[in-house]
Design a protein around this motif. Structure first.
Motif, PDB file in Angstrom:
ATOM      1  N   ASN A  42     -14.856 -14.536  -7.165  1.00  0.00           N
ATOM      2  CA  ASN A  42     -15.066 -13.751  -5.890  1.00  0.00           C
ATOM      3  C   ASN A  42     -14.561 -14.033  -4.629  1.00  0.00           C
ATOM      4  OD1 ASN A  42     -16.647 -11.929  -7.718  1.00  0.00           O
ATOM      5  ND2 ASN A  42     -18.520 -13.012  -7.211  1.00  0.00           N
ATOM      6  N   GLY A  43     -13.765 -13.382  -4.012  1.00  0.00           N
ATOM      7  CA  GLY A  43     -13.342 -13.752  -2.751  1.00  0.00           C
ATOM      8  C   GLY A  43     -12.006 -14.205  -2.690  1.00  0.00           C
ATOM      9  N   ALA A  44     -11.574 -14.205  -4.071  1.00  0.00           N
ATOM     10  CA  ALA A  44      -9.986 -14.894  -4.249  1.00  0.00           C
ATOM     11  C   ALA A  44      -8.861 -13.935  -3.656  1.00  0.00           C
ATOM     12  CB  ALA A  44      -9.782 -14.915  -5.907  1.00  0.00           C
ATOM     13  N   GLY A  45      -9.270 -12.568  -3.359  1.00  0.00           N
ATOM     14  CA  GLY A  45      -8.170 -11.542  -2.863  1.00  0.00           C
ATOM     15  C   GLY A  45      -7.905 -10.531  -3.840  1.00  0.00           C
ATOM     16  N   LYS A  46      -8.384 -10.445  -4.926  1.00  0.00           N
ATOM     17  CA  LYS A  46      -7.996  -9.443  -6.070  1.00  0.00           C
ATOM     18  C   LYS A  46      -8.465  -7.980  -5.424  1.00  0.00           C
ATOM     19  CE  LYS A  46     -11.195 -10.829  -9.105  1.00  0.00           C
ATOM     20  NZ  LYS A  46     -12.040 -11.884  -8.133  1.00  0.00           N
ATOM     21  N   THR A  47      -9.665  -7.965  -4.762  1.00  0.00           N
ATOM     22  CA  THR A  47     -10.039  -6.329  -4.446  1.00  0.00           C
ATOM     23  C   THR A  47      -8.910  -5.893  -3.396  1.00  0.00           C
ATOM     24  OG1 THR A  47     -12.390  -6.463  -5.180  1.00  0.00           O
ATOM     25  CG2 THR A  47     -11.597  -5.026  -3.288  1.00  0.00           C
ATOM     26  N   THR A  48      -8.761  -7.003  -2.215  1.00  0.00           N
ATOM     27  CA  THR A  48      -7.745  -6.827  -1.118  1.00  0.00           C
ATOM     28  C   THR A  48      -6.405  -6.203  -1.782  1.00  0.00           C
ATOM     29  OG1 THR A  48      -8.948  -8.306   0.298  1.00  0.00           O
ATOM     30  CG2 THR A  48      -6.755  -7.833   0.828  1.00  0.00           C
ATOM     31  N   CYS A  49      -5.905  -6.917  -2.835  1.00  0.00           N
ATOM     32  CA  CYS A  49      -4.673  -6.527  -3.329  1.00  0.00           C
ATOM     33  C   CYS A  49      -4.702  -5.170  -3.955  1.00  0.00           C
ATOM     34  CB  CYS A  49      -4.299  -7.487  -4.454  1.00  0.00           C
ATOM     35  SG  CYS A  49      -2.601  -7.377  -5.076  1.00  0.00           S
ATOM     36  N   LEU A  50      -5.625  -4.772  -4.474  1.00  0.00           N
ATOM     37  CA  LEU A  50      -5.855  -3.498  -5.137  1.00  0.00           C
ATOM     38  C   LEU A  50      -6.012  -2.441  -4.033  1.00  0.00           C
ATOM     39  CD1 LEU A  50      -8.228  -4.118  -8.137  1.00  0.00           C
ATOM     40  CD2 LEU A  50      -5.758  -3.737  -8.197  1.00  0.00           C
ATOM     41  N   ARG A  51      -6.571  -2.643  -3.050  1.00  0.00           N
ATOM     42  CA  ARG A  51      -7.014  -1.638  -1.879  1.00  0.00           C
ATOM     43  C   ARG A  51      -5.427  -1.434  -1.246  1.00  0.00           C
ATOM     44  NH1 ARG A  51     -12.417  -3.985   0.986  1.00  0.00           N
ATOM     45  NH2 ARG A  51     -14.130  -2.848  -0.828  1.00  0.00           N
ATOM     46  N   ILE A  52      -4.691  -2.461  -1.219  1.00  0.00           N
ATOM     47  CA  ILE A  52      -3.313  -2.263  -0.699  1.00  0.00           C
ATOM     48  C   ILE A  52      -2.449  -1.300  -1.610  1.00  0.00           C
ATOM     49  CG2 ILE A  52      -1.195  -3.275   0.024  1.00  0.00           C
ATOM     50  CD1 ILE A  52      -2.685  -5.568   0.780  1.00  0.00           C
ATOM     51  N   LEU A  53      -2.684  -1.445  -2.940  1.00  0.00           N
ATOM     52  CA  LEU A  53      -2.004  -0.626  -3.912  1.00  0.00           C
ATOM     53  C   LEU A  53      -2.622   0.664  -3.928  1.00  0.00           C
ATOM     54  CD1 LEU A  53      -1.592  -3.083  -6.810  1.00  0.00           C
ATOM     55  CD2 LEU A  53       0.366  -2.051  -5.585  1.00  0.00           C
ATOM     56  N   TYR A  54      -3.660   0.851  -3.673  1.00  0.00           N
ATOM     57  CA  TYR A  54      -4.248   2.405  -3.776  1.00  0.00           C
ATOM     58  C   TYR A  54      -4.408   2.841  -2.361  1.00  0.00           C
ATOM     59  CZ  TYR A  54      -9.165   0.255  -4.338  1.00  0.00           C
ATOM     60  OH  TYR A  54     -10.232  -0.325  -4.078  1.00  0.00           O
ATOM     61  N   THR A  55      -3.679   2.457  -1.420  1.00  0.00           N
ATOM     62  CA  THR A  55      -3.238   3.084  -0.107  1.00  0.00           C
ATOM     63  C   THR A  55      -4.500   3.154   0.876  1.00  0.00           C
ATOM     64  OG1 THR A  55      -3.485   5.468  -0.523  1.00  0.00           O
ATOM     65  CG2 THR A  55      -1.616   4.313  -1.070  1.00  0.00           C
ATOM     66  N   VAL A  56      -5.552   2.624   0.734  1.00  0.00           N
ATOM     67  CA  VAL A  56      -6.575   2.296   1.556  1.00  0.00           C
ATOM     68  C   VAL A  56      -6.629   1.312   2.806  1.00  0.00           C
ATOM     69  CG1 VAL A  56      -8.219   3.794   0.130  1.00  0.00           C
ATOM     70  CG2 VAL A  56      -8.302   1.315   0.310  1.00  0.00           C
ATOM     71  N   MET A  57      -5.601   0.362   2.683  1.00  0.00           N
ATOM     72  CA  MET A  57      -5.369  -0.996   3.481  1.00  0.00           C
ATOM     73  C   MET A  57      -3.876  -0.957   3.534  1.00  0.00           C
ATOM     74  SD  MET A  57      -7.163  -4.504   2.970  1.00  0.00           S
ATOM     75  CE  MET A  57      -8.949  -3.641   3.068  1.00  0.00           C
ATOM     76  N   ASN A  58      -3.369  -1.388   4.610  1.00  0.00           N
ATOM     77  CA  ASN A  58      -2.021  -1.806   4.765  1.00  0.00           C
ATOM     78  C   ASN A  58      -1.951  -3.437   4.915  1.00  0.00           C
ATOM     79  OD1 ASN A  58      -1.126   0.847   4.958  1.00  0.00           O
ATOM     80  ND2 ASN A  58      -1.353   0.888   7.293  1.00  0.00           N
ATOM     81  N   PRO A  59      -0.894  -3.860   4.551  1.00  0.00           N
ATOM     82  CA  PRO A  59      -0.481  -5.406   4.512  1.00  0.00           C
ATOM     83  C   PRO A  59       0.000  -5.548   5.936  1.00  0.00           C
ATOM     84  CG  PRO A  59       1.321  -4.253   3.404  1.00  0.00           C
ATOM     85  CD  PRO A  59       0.215  -3.225   3.445  1.00  0.00           C
ATOM     86  N   ASP A  60      -0.408  -7.136   6.153  1.00  0.00           N
ATOM     87  CA  ASP A  60       0.411  -7.683   7.461  1.00  0.00           C
ATOM     88  C   ASP A  60       1.732  -7.685   7.241  1.00  0.00           C
ATOM     89  OD1 ASP A  60      -2.300  -7.349   8.621  1.00  0.00           O
ATOM     90  OD2 ASP A  60      -2.763  -9.598   7.964  1.00  0.00           O
ATOM     91  N   GLN A  61       2.077  -8.000   5.750  1.00  0.00           N
ATOM     92  CA  GLN A  61       3.372  -8.422   5.620  1.00  0.00           C
ATOM     93  C   GLN A  61       3.597  -8.350   3.916  1.00  0.00           C
ATOM     94  OE1 GLN A  61       4.691 -12.269   6.806  1.00  0.00           O
ATOM     95  NE2 GLN A  61       6.280 -12.631   5.301  1.00  0.00           N
ATOM     96  N   GLY A  62       4.943  -7.818   3.567  1.00  0.00           N
ATOM     97  CA  GLY A  62       5.256  -7.616   2.266  1.00  0.00           C
ATOM     98  C   GLY A  62       5.092  -6.043   1.822  1.00  0.00           C
ATOM     99  N   GLU A  63       5.259  -6.142   0.421  1.00  0.00           N
ATOM    100  CA  GLU A  63       5.504  -4.765   0.074  1.00  0.00           C
ATOM    101  C   GLU A  63       4.923  -4.368  -1.169  1.00  0.00           C
ATOM    102  OE1 GLU A  63       9.533  -2.188   0.088  1.00  0.00           O
ATOM    103  OE2 GLU A  63       9.504  -3.630  -1.533  1.00  0.00           O
ATOM    104  N   ALA A  64       4.323  -3.289  -1.595  1.00  0.00           N
ATOM    105  CA  ALA A  64       3.561  -2.843  -2.509  1.00  0.00           C
ATOM    106  C   ALA A  64       4.100  -1.551  -3.141  1.00  0.00           C
ATOM    107  CB  ALA A  64       2.054  -2.608  -2.487  1.00  0.00           C
ATOM    108  N   LEU A  65       4.626  -1.593  -4.360  1.00  0.00           N
ATOM    109  CA  LEU A  65       5.324  -0.295  -4.734  1.00  0.00           C
ATOM    110  C   LEU A  65       4.818   0.043  -6.262  1.00  0.00           C
ATOM    111  CD1 LEU A  65       9.225  -1.611  -4.664  1.00  0.00           C
ATOM    112  CD2 LEU A  65       7.910  -0.403  -2.941  1.00  0.00           C
ATOM    113  N   VAL A  66       4.642   1.430  -6.270  1.00  0.00           N
ATOM    114  CA  VAL A  66       4.163   2.130  -7.600  1.00  0.00           C
ATOM    115  C   VAL A  66       5.169   3.016  -8.034  1.00  0.00           C
ATOM    116  CG1 VAL A  66       2.497   3.782  -8.585  1.00  0.00           C
ATOM    117  CG2 VAL A  66       1.712   1.780  -6.961  1.00  0.00           C
ATOM    118  N   ASP A  67       5.786   2.765  -9.194  1.00  0.00           N
ATOM    119  CA  ASP A  67       6.801   3.659  -9.565  1.00  0.00           C
ATOM    120  C   ASP A  67       8.087   3.618  -8.564  1.00  0.00           C
ATOM    121  OD1 ASP A  67       5.663   3.978 -11.967  1.00  0.00           O
ATOM    122  OD2 ASP A  67       4.862   5.965 -11.536  1.00  0.00           O
ATOM    123  N   GLY A  68       8.375   2.533  -7.765  1.00  0.00           N
ATOM    124  CA  GLY A  68       9.336   2.675  -6.798  1.00  0.00           C
ATOM    125  C   GLY A  68       8.906   3.194  -5.432  1.00  0.00           C
ATOM    126  N   PHE A  69       7.693   3.628  -5.310  1.00  0.00           N
ATOM    127  CA  PHE A  69       7.435   4.367  -3.956  1.00  0.00           C
ATOM    128  C   PHE A  69       6.421   3.274  -3.228  1.00  0.00           C
ATOM    129  CE2 PHE A  69       8.100   8.191  -6.567  1.00  0.00           C
ATOM    130  CZ  PHE A  69       8.904   9.074  -5.602  1.00  0.00           C
TER     131      PHE A  69
END
Length: 227
Positions: A42-69
């Protein structure tokens, strides 16, 4: 396919608060037809990563793509292609199980007999017949998870993101959930789920991404990591 490249995310930048670096350069790929597990405490960053992928949070840096989008630049295209079981189920408490699932089906453009048949299939699959027409207010954690996963799968998404999908489930429901996850792999879907349960990830995953303190600590197949 899900592709994450050099994701950074920090919190607590306001005056008087310490900065927490939730993600520090996370990079991995979750291919179609495979189950990819995010494993970490818990607290490792797993949920933060998923929240960026499902578009409820923006990253400070980097890129998250789903089927190229890109999840930041094309959030609606990403949302059409994903089914999400978030860490908080977010059910509408005054709606019944059936109504919660139907509402999300309609948001994805489904209607008529096709939608109703799919709802019936999901209710049967997760053994929700006894709660199908009850308002979700007062549901147990396990019951809420069942409704939330039914809602996530109603539009038959190509990519499925699950945040600790068996949390709160009883033994039989856990078995059913694991079988559904395996079936999604057989159907060629990209499945990405987080867990802190080593045995669950080892039993289900083709590839495991271990996250600790916001960074990738190790990655590989269960056998490779055991070696």
């Amino acid at each position: 396919m899900i592709q994450v490249t050099n994701l950074h995310k920090s919190f607590g930048k306001k005056r008087g608060t310490a900065t927490v670096h939730a993600l520090k350069g996370v990079t991995f790929t979750a291919p179609d037809g495979k189950i990819t597990g995010l494993l970490g405490p818990n607290g490792a960053g797993k949920t933060t990563c998923l929240r960026i992928l499902y578009t409820v949070m923006n990253p400070d840096q980097g890129e998250a793509l789903v089927d190229g989008f890109n999840a930041v630049k094309a959030p609606l295209e990403v949302q059409r292609r994903i089914g999400v079981l978030p860490d908080a189920s977010g059910l509408y408490s005054r709606l019944t199980t059936r109504e919660n699932i139907r509402y999300y089906g309609r948001l994805h453009g489904l209607n008529g007999s096709a939608l109703e048949n799919k709802i019936d299939q999901l209710i049967k699959l997760f053994d929700m017949q006894d709660i199908a027409d009850r308002p979700t207010e007062g549901f147990s954690t396990g019951q809420r998870v069942k409704v939330a996963i039914g809602r996530a799968l109603i539009h038959d998404p190509k990519n499925v993101l699950l945040d600790e999908p068996t949390s709160g489930l009883d033994v039989m429901s856990t078995r059913a959930m694991r079988e559904v996850i395996r079936r999604m792999r057989e159907d060629g879907k990209c499945v990405l789920f987080s867990s802190h349960i080593m045995q669950e990830v080892s039993a289900l995953c083709d590839n495991i991404v271990i996250i600790a303190k916001g960074e990738i600590a190790a990655e590989g197949s269960p056998d490779a990591l055991r070696q």
